[in-house]
Design a protein around this motif. Structure first.
Motif, PDB file in Angstrom:
ATOM      1  N   UNK A  63     -70.204   5.450 -76.122  1.00  0.00           N
ATOM      2  CA  UNK A  63     -69.174   4.437 -75.865  1.00  0.00           C
ATOM      3  C   UNK A  63     -69.784   3.166 -75.282  1.00  0.00           C
ATOM      4  N   UNK A  64     -70.769   3.312 -74.407  1.00  0.00           N
ATOM      5  CA  UNK A  64     -71.426   2.134 -73.832  1.00  0.00           C
ATOM      6  C   UNK A  64     -72.123   1.316 -74.917  1.00  0.00           C
ATOM      7  N   UNK A  65     -72.842   1.997 -75.791  1.00  0.00           N
ATOM      8  CA  UNK A  65     -73.575   1.278 -76.843  1.00  0.00           C
ATOM      9  C   UNK A  65     -72.631   0.627 -77.837  1.00  0.00           C
ATOM     10  N   UNK A  66     -71.609   1.358 -78.279  1.00  0.00           N
ATOM     11  CA  UNK A  66     -70.652   0.784 -79.225  1.00  0.00           C
ATOM     12  C   UNK A  66     -69.858  -0.355 -78.587  1.00  0.00           C
ATOM     13  N   UNK A  67     -69.483  -0.194 -77.329  1.00  0.00           N
ATOM     14  CA  UNK A  67     -68.749  -1.244 -76.638  1.00  0.00           C
ATOM     15  C   UNK A  67     -69.563  -2.519 -76.522  1.00  0.00           C
ATOM     16  N   UNK A  68     -70.841  -2.371 -76.180  1.00  0.00           N
ATOM     17  CA  UNK A  68     -71.706  -3.546 -76.082  1.00  0.00           C
ATOM     18  C   UNK A  68     -71.871  -4.208 -77.448  1.00  0.00           C
ATOM     19  N   UNK A  69     -71.997  -3.396 -78.499  1.00  0.00           N
ATOM     20  CA  UNK A  69     -72.139  -3.938 -79.852  1.00  0.00           C
ATOM     21  C   UNK A  69     -70.888  -4.716 -80.265  1.00  0.00           C
ATOM     22  N   UNK A  70     -69.705  -4.119 -80.076  1.00  0.00           N
ATOM     23  CA  UNK A  70     -68.467  -4.798 -80.467  1.00  0.00           C
ATOM     24  C   UNK A  70     -68.251  -6.073 -79.649  1.00  0.00           C
ATOM     25  N   UNK A  71     -68.549  -6.021 -78.359  1.00  0.00           N
ATOM     26  CA  UNK A  71     -68.390  -7.218 -77.523  1.00  0.00           C
ATOM     27  C   UNK A  71     -69.340  -8.319 -77.983  1.00  0.00           C
ATOM     28  N   UNK A  72     -70.581  -7.957 -78.298  1.00  0.00           N
ATOM     29  CA  UNK A  72     -71.543  -8.954 -78.776  1.00  0.00           C
ATOM     30  C   UNK A  72     -71.096  -9.541 -80.114  1.00  0.00           C
ATOM     31  N   UNK A  73     -70.597  -8.704 -81.007  1.00  0.00           N
ATOM     32  CA  UNK A  73     -70.118  -9.203 -82.296  1.00  0.00           C
ATOM     33  C   UNK A  73     -68.916 -10.126 -82.106  1.00  0.00           C
TER      34      UNK A  73
END
Length: 77
Positions: A14-24
């Protein structure tokens, strides 16, 4: 694999996906600059970027809470 290891792995995902979506989402919002002349494209970019950022921030915060809960649960055992 123990239950605590699975919870920690899920929290990390969840941390990795959340950071990815926020960056996108931030990238989409920055890219809105190039659509200033086209109103419809600008509205779509702002909506998509905001939604991606909010989903990412929500997933990231959920992952942090799950990781903290998994570590607290691991200490109590």
């Amino acid at each position: 694999m123990s239950h605590d290891e699975i919870d920690d792995r899920d929290a990390t995902s969840l941390l990795m996906l959340g950071a990815f979506f926020a960056a996108m989402g931030v990238l989409v919002l920055v890219a809105t600059y190039w659509t200033v002349g086209r109103f419809h494209a600008m509205v779509v970019n702002v909506c998509a970027g905001t939604l991606l950022s909010l989903i990412g921030i929500g997933m990231y915060s959920l992952g942090r809470r799950q990781r903290a809960a998994a570590r607290d649960h691991g200490r109590s055992n």
